[in-house]
Design a protein around this motif. Sequence first.
Motif, PDB file in Angstrom:
ATOM      1  N   PHE A  96       0.844  -1.191   0.000  1.00  0.00           N
ATOM      2  CA  PHE A  96       0.000   0.000   0.000  1.00  0.00           C
ATOM      3  C   PHE A  96       0.887   1.251   0.000  1.00  0.00           C
ATOM      4  N   ALA A  97       1.553   1.478  -1.120  1.00  0.00           N
ATOM      5  CA  ALA A  97       2.422   2.648  -1.276  1.00  0.00           C
ATOM      6  C   ALA A  97       1.597   3.915  -1.087  1.00  0.00           C
ATOM      7  N   ASN A  98       2.157   4.862  -0.335  1.00  0.00           N
ATOM      8  CA  ASN A  98       1.360   6.022   0.030  1.00  0.00           C
ATOM      9  C   ASN A  98       2.214   7.286  -0.039  1.00  0.00           C
ATOM     10  N   GLY A  99       2.471   7.933   1.098  1.00  0.00           N
ATOM     11  CA  GLY A  99       3.172   9.208   1.106  1.00  0.00           C
ATOM     12  C   GLY A  99       4.568   9.133   0.518  1.00  0.00           C
ATOM     13  N   LEU A 100       5.050  10.284   0.063  1.00  0.00           N
ATOM     14  CA  LEU A 100       6.312  10.369  -0.656  1.00  0.00           C
ATOM     15  C   LEU A 100       6.980  11.700  -0.318  1.00  0.00           C
ATOM     16  N   ALA A 101       8.293  11.648  -0.016  1.00  0.00           N
ATOM     17  CA  ALA A 101       9.041  12.873   0.274  1.00  0.00           C
ATOM     18  C   ALA A 101      10.484  12.680  -0.166  1.00  0.00           C
ATOM     19  N   PRO A 102      11.140  13.756  -0.631  1.00  0.00           N
ATOM     20  CA  PRO A 102      12.544  13.644  -1.029  1.00  0.00           C
ATOM     21  C   PRO A 102      13.479  13.861   0.152  1.00  0.00           C
ATOM     22  N   GLY A 103      14.689  13.294   0.060  1.00  0.00           N
ATOM     23  CA  GLY A 103      15.734  13.665   0.992  1.00  0.00           C
ATOM     24  C   GLY A 103      16.120  15.119   0.774  1.00  0.00           C
ATOM     25  N   ALA A 104      16.758  15.732   1.770  1.00  0.00           N
ATOM     26  CA  ALA A 104      17.106  17.149   1.677  1.00  0.00           C
ATOM     27  C   ALA A 104      17.984  17.433   0.474  1.00  0.00           C
ATOM     28  N   ASP A 105      18.876  16.486   0.115  1.00  0.00           N
ATOM     29  CA  ASP A 105      19.773  16.678  -1.032  1.00  0.00           C
ATOM     30  C   ASP A 105      19.245  16.020  -2.299  1.00  0.00           C
ATOM     31  N   GLU A 106      18.016  15.526  -2.256  1.00  0.00           N
ATOM     32  CA  GLU A 106      17.356  14.870  -3.388  1.00  0.00           C
ATOM     33  C   GLU A 106      18.112  13.629  -3.877  1.00  0.00           C
ATOM     34  N   SER A 107      18.879  13.006  -3.014  1.00  0.00           N
ATOM     35  CA  SER A 107      19.585  11.784  -3.398  1.00  0.00           C
ATOM     36  C   SER A 107      18.735  10.545  -3.174  1.00  0.00           C
ATOM     37  N   PHE A 108      17.598  10.710  -2.501  1.00  0.00           N
ATOM     38  CA  PHE A 108      16.720   9.564  -2.261  1.00  0.00           C
ATOM     39  C   PHE A 108      15.296  10.047  -2.047  1.00  0.00           C
ATOM     40  N   LEU A 109      14.380   9.092  -2.096  1.00  0.00           N
ATOM     41  CA  LEU A 109      12.982   9.322  -1.772  1.00  0.00           C
ATOM     42  C   LEU A 109      12.604   8.464  -0.582  1.00  0.00           C
ATOM     43  N   VAL A 110      11.680   8.965   0.223  1.00  0.00           N
ATOM     44  CA  VAL A 110      11.094   8.190   1.305  1.00  0.00           C
ATOM     45  C   VAL A 110       9.661   7.850   0.898  1.00  0.00           C
ATOM     46  N   VAL A 111       9.353   6.560   0.916  1.00  0.00           N
ATOM     47  CA  VAL A 111       8.029   6.069   0.536  1.00  0.00           C
ATOM     48  C   VAL A 111       7.368   5.438   1.761  1.00  0.00           C
ATOM     49  N   ALA A 112       6.161   5.849   2.068  1.00  0.00           N
ATOM     50  CA  ALA A 112       5.405   5.236   3.156  1.00  0.00           C
ATOM     51  C   ALA A 112       4.696   3.993   2.639  1.00  0.00           C
ATOM     52  N   GLU A 113       4.887   2.878   3.335  1.00  0.00           N
ATOM     53  CA  GLU A 113       4.151   1.645   3.049  1.00  0.00           C
ATOM     54  C   GLU A 113       3.166   1.423   4.198  1.00  0.00           C
TER      55      GLU A 113
END
Length: 319
Positions: free
Chosen positions: A166-183
Amino acid sequence: MGRPAALVPRGYVAIGGRGPEDVVADDRGRVITGVEDGRILRLDGLTDPGGARVEVLAETGGRPLGLELLPDGDLLVCDAERGLLRVGPDDGVVRILADSVAGERLRFCSNVVALSDGTVYFTVSTRRYPLRQWIGDIVEHTGTGRLLRLAPGSDTPEVLLEGLEFANGLAPGADESFLVVAETGARRLTRYRLTGTRAGHREPFAENLPGMPDNVWRAGKGGPIWVALAGPRVPPLDLLHRAAPAVRGAAARIAVRVPYRPTGATGVLAVDDDGRILHHLARRRSGYRMVTSVCESAGHLVLGSLWEPGVAVCEMPPR
């Protein structure tokens, strides 16, 4: 994890629409949200509930969920019925950016972010259930959520990750080197690397959360990532998720037919770029239920909900 601090309410603002599922704040402290009848609303003056103003910016013709403000003032919208949209707040024009991927209709777009190079990333919560039956996917634990990428100027999304719970919220790291995905279905945050030697790989970011993470919101590059907890941990559900697929499927068929009523437990987290929990705020018996989003506005936290007909304004924790 220690005991949570109190999530202290300061006010409630009815907005003339049900289900402000995601809330995002602009640089003037105004909050933008979408409601179940398809309208995109802008809320101003929330710190004075009696004087709050509600303005209709657009109507998507579907069901808007996750939102992302762009530098030019336009708005990206994940619409559960119409796909990924771009909305002009000044003229109300709604444009479809993508409504299918690999020949399959986008049926449950959930959340979206745009990086500084114009690349758009967005999630699909489930390929099995529509929004109105979201609980069926949580119960069945299908693992059919996706992370997608839309390159600048393209109208063809690319699938980056599959098998998300159940992929949900999404946010970038401060330096845009990664994404955080809420499951949501796994009670975890997952990191997806965009650059470096591990680009294209996923890894745990924060696991065994005290509730089910929903939308996430980044409070600027120097701020934390706020995570809404849509519901508390449910031990029987954890046990069911370890059962055979046939058992989970049968339970899901029952769940989608039973009227759902959320608990009064409310919670939000703030995490840093290493996945450390900076704040855990909770209220066990809240009159505001099923918090699906949180953002900072004018020195307060603003909560959104798939369930409620308004937003809640709460105290910020000490820095």
